[in-house]
Design a protein around this motif. Structure first.
Motif, mmCIF file in Angstrom:
data_model
loop_
_atom_site.group_PDB
_atom_site.id
_atom_site.type_symbol
_atom_site.label_atom_id
_atom_site.label_comp_id
_atom_site.label_asym_id
_atom_site.label_seq_id
_atom_site.Cartn_x
_atom_site.Cartn_y
_atom_site.Cartn_z
ATOM 1 N N LYS A 150 -35.086 7.293 5.942
ATOM 2 C CA LYS A 150 -35.003 6.417 7.115
ATOM 3 C C LYS A 150 -36.370 5.999 7.642
ATOM 4 O O LYS A 150 -36.477 4.992 8.353
ATOM 5 C CB LYS A 150 -34.211 7.120 8.212
ATOM 6 N N SER A 151 -37.392 6.757 7.293
ATOM 7 C CA SER A 151 -38.745 6.403 7.746
ATOM 8 C C SER A 151 -39.484 5.565 6.710
ATOM 9 O O SER A 151 -40.646 5.213 6.905
ATOM 10 C CB SER A 151 -39.557 7.670 8.036
ATOM 11 N N GLU A 152 -38.807 5.230 5.610
ATOM 12 C CA GLU A 152 -39.420 4.464 4.534
ATOM 13 C C GLU A 152 -38.998 2.997 4.600
ATOM 14 O O GLU A 152 -38.026 2.636 5.261
ATOM 15 C CB GLU A 152 -39.024 5.041 3.166
ATOM 16 N N THR A 153 -39.737 2.171 3.905
ATOM 17 C CA THR A 153 -39.407 0.753 3.798
ATOM 18 C C THR A 153 -39.259 0.372 2.331
ATOM 19 O O THR A 153 -39.701 1.098 1.439
ATOM 20 C CB THR A 153 -40.499 -0.134 4.431
ATOM 21 N N SER A 154 -38.617 -0.750 2.101
ATOM 22 C CA SER A 154 -38.508 -1.284 0.745
ATOM 23 C C SER A 154 -39.073 -2.691 0.727
ATOM 24 O O SER A 154 -39.084 -3.386 1.752
ATOM 25 C CB SER A 154 -37.050 -1.303 0.272
ATOM 26 N N ALA A 155 -39.536 -3.099 -0.456
ATOM 27 C CA ALA A 155 -40.122 -4.431 -0.589
ATOM 28 C C ALA A 155 -39.509 -5.128 -1.797
ATOM 29 O O ALA A 155 -39.232 -4.502 -2.816
ATOM 30 C CB ALA A 155 -41.638 -4.339 -0.749
ATOM 31 N N VAL A 169 -42.489 -14.892 -1.575
ATOM 32 C CA VAL A 169 -43.167 -13.969 -0.675
ATOM 33 C C VAL A 169 -42.549 -12.585 -0.820
ATOM 34 O O VAL A 169 -41.439 -12.419 -1.328
ATOM 35 C CB VAL A 169 -43.057 -14.437 0.798
ATOM 36 N N VAL A 170 -43.286 -11.585 -0.351
ATOM 37 C CA VAL A 170 -42.794 -10.212 -0.367
ATOM 38 C C VAL A 170 -42.100 -9.925 0.960
ATOM 39 O O VAL A 170 -42.709 -10.058 2.026
ATOM 40 C CB VAL A 170 -43.945 -9.209 -0.586
ATOM 41 N N GLU A 171 -40.834 -9.565 0.867
ATOM 42 C CA GLU A 171 -40.050 -9.230 2.060
ATOM 43 C C GLU A 171 -39.978 -7.711 2.198
ATOM 44 O O GLU A 171 -39.586 -7.010 1.277
ATOM 45 C CB GLU A 171 -38.643 -9.803 1.921
ATOM 46 N N GLU A 172 -40.356 -7.206 3.342
ATOM 47 C CA GLU A 172 -40.342 -5.759 3.588
ATOM 48 C C GLU A 172 -39.394 -5.455 4.740
ATOM 49 O O GLU A 172 -39.404 -6.135 5.765
ATOM 50 C CB GLU A 172 -41.752 -5.248 3.917
ATOM 51 N N LYS A 173 -38.548 -4.458 4.535
ATOM 52 C CA LYS A 173 -37.596 -4.085 5.577
ATOM 53 C C LYS A 173 -37.277 -2.608 5.481
ATOM 54 O O LYS A 173 -37.671 -1.933 4.523
ATOM 55 C CB LYS A 173 -36.320 -4.917 5.460
ATOM 56 N N GLN A 174 -36.546 -2.107 6.465
ATOM 57 C CA GLN A 174 -36.192 -0.695 6.473
ATOM 58 C C GLN A 174 -35.364 -0.356 5.235
ATOM 59 O O GLN A 174 -34.513 -1.119 4.802
ATOM 60 C CB GLN A 174 -35.400 -0.330 7.729
ATOM 61 N N PRO A 177 -29.701 3.023 2.399
ATOM 62 C CA PRO A 177 -29.291 4.173 1.576
ATOM 63 C C PRO A 177 -29.137 3.831 0.095
ATOM 64 O O PRO A 177 -29.571 4.604 -0.764
ATOM 65 C CB PRO A 177 -27.954 4.581 2.204
ATOM 66 N N ILE A 178 -28.525 2.705 -0.242
ATOM 67 C CA ILE A 178 -28.298 2.380 -1.644
ATOM 68 C C ILE A 178 -29.610 2.091 -2.357
ATOM 69 O O ILE A 178 -29.823 2.515 -3.506
ATOM 70 C CB ILE A 178 -27.319 1.191 -1.801
ATOM 71 N N THR A 179 -30.534 1.394 -1.690
ATOM 72 C CA THR A 179 -31.832 1.119 -2.301
ATOM 73 C C THR A 179 -32.625 2.408 -2.471
ATOM 74 O O THR A 179 -33.323 2.607 -3.467
ATOM 75 C CB THR A 179 -32.634 0.109 -1.468
ATOM 76 N N ALA A 180 -32.510 3.301 -1.486
ATOM 77 C CA ALA A 180 -33.173 4.600 -1.582
ATOM 78 C C ALA A 180 -32.635 5.381 -2.782
ATOM 79 O O ALA A 180 -33.394 5.975 -3.559
ATOM 80 C CB ALA A 180 -32.954 5.400 -0.296
ATOM 81 N N ARG A 181 -31.319 5.376 -2.955
ATOM 82 C CA ARG A 181 -30.716 6.115 -4.068
ATOM 83 C C ARG A 181 -31.170 5.542 -5.417
ATOM 84 O O ARG A 181 -31.516 6.287 -6.335
ATOM 85 C CB ARG A 181 -29.196 6.063 -3.975
ATOM 86 N N ALA A 251 -33.007 -5.796 -6.494
ATOM 87 C CA ALA A 251 -33.227 -4.460 -5.941
ATOM 88 C C ALA A 251 -34.604 -4.371 -5.284
ATOM 89 O O ALA A 251 -35.588 -4.886 -5.806
ATOM 90 C CB ALA A 251 -33.099 -3.410 -7.036
ATOM 91 N N GLY A 252 -34.664 -3.694 -4.168
ATOM 92 C CA GLY A 252 -35.934 -3.485 -3.494
ATOM 93 C C GLY A 252 -36.683 -2.300 -4.091
ATOM 94 O O GLY A 252 -36.108 -1.460 -4.782
ATOM 95 N N TYR A 253 -37.979 -2.254 -3.816
ATOM 96 C CA TYR A 253 -38.834 -1.195 -4.332
ATOM 97 C C TYR A 253 -39.302 -0.319 -3.182
ATOM 98 O O TYR A 253 -39.792 -0.821 -2.174
ATOM 99 C CB TYR A 253 -40.037 -1.783 -5.056
#
Length: 285
Positions: A150-155, A169-174, A177-181, A251-253
């Motif tokens: 929850k304290s991480e972001t994805s790009a 452009v690079v989009e960054e957001k919170q 759960p699915i991207t984290a997994r 998929a976000g990174y």
């Protein structure tokens, strides 16, 4: 090292005695809380599997006639259509396969894999995967339950349009759960692949050294011929088209989730629940 054993008998020895020894190493890995000991036991299991595979390859090179063991194609069920994260399951299987002389074709929806290689090598691959995929899912579940993501972001790279002008452009957001997994499991699979390849390479180097250490030694030539035989069999048998990608373009990174997955891959252990007969069904949706 085996030299003149008939191929069917060699395969029987592998199925019974070898897998029993591998199972013992896996139980030792499961029984220790020491990360380094667990890794040592798992890599010892891979080195043993590689050494036996080399012995079998040497035996096959001396076996003639119709009884000689040849590569086969095997359908490996990964999961049911629509299940999230199947790409990471396939990524794990492919990483293990590479360390065990297996070439893979992957279904476009990642629900199954065609494995091409010698039967004993595919058995080893399935045994390793059957344990590691359960660990990967359990480790990612624990990561999500901890809330650390929850304290991480994805790009991710997206196309931004303003009137007639568009730019990437690079989009960054919170981090979701699915991207984290997906990031966690992808990094887990990568780390497992590196560990197993390291163990395989060490076993091969030792085998070649024991045979004189030359690139044209009997063992080195047998290994090269085995690689060519599997490659040729795949080219003759496969009807696959296109290239499979382990990650979806959308998929976000997440660097944080990948670091966590990599750590879990380093700690991964193989337990005594692994099915060494090579049978395993698809994961449930």
């Amino acid at each position: 090292m085996a030299t003149s054993v008939r191929a069917p008998r060699v395969e029987l020895v592998r199925d019974d005695k070898l897998l029993t020894r591998i199972s013992g190493l896996l139980r030792q890995a499961e029984g220790t809380d020491n990360e380094h000991e667990a890794q040592a036991f798992m890599q010892a299991a891979q080195r043993l599997a590689t050494a036996a595979s080399i012995d079998l390859a040497v035996a096959r090179s001396h076996a003639g006639g119709n009884r000689r063991v040849t590569p086969e194609q095997r359908n490996i069920a990964i999961g049911t259509a629509g299940k999230r994260g199947l790409r990471t399951y396939v990524q794990l299987f492919v990483a293990i396969a590479r360390a065990n002389d297996i070439t893979c074709d992957v279904a476009s929806n990642s629900t199954f894999v065609y494995a091409y290689g010698f039967p004993g090598d595919i058995d080893t691959c399935e045994a390793l995967y059957g344990s590691l995929v359960v660990q990967m899912v359990a480790a990612s579940d624990a990561y999500l339950k901890s809330g650390a993501y929850k304290s991480e972001t994805s790009a991710r790279v997206v196309t931004e349009r303003r009137g007639w002008v568009s730019r990437r452009v690079v989009e960054e957001k919170q981090l979701s759960p699915i991207t984290a997994r997906l990031n966690f499991q992808s990094a887990f699979a990568e780390r497992i692949g590196k560990r197993l390849v390291q163990a395989r390479d060490e076993a091969r180097a030792q085998a070649v050294a024991n045979d004189g250490g030359q690139s044209d030694s009997g063992t080195a030539l047998v290994l090269r011929n085995k690689e060519i035989e599997v490659r040729d069999f795949h080219q003759e048998t496969s009807t696959a088209r296109g290239t499979w990608q382990s990650q979806s373009a959308s998929a976000g990174y997440s660097e944080g989730a990948r670091r966590a997955g990599d750590r879990a891959g380093r700690r991964a252990r193989l337990g005594d629940d692994v099915q060494l007969d090579g049978t395993r069904g698809a994961l449930e949706a």
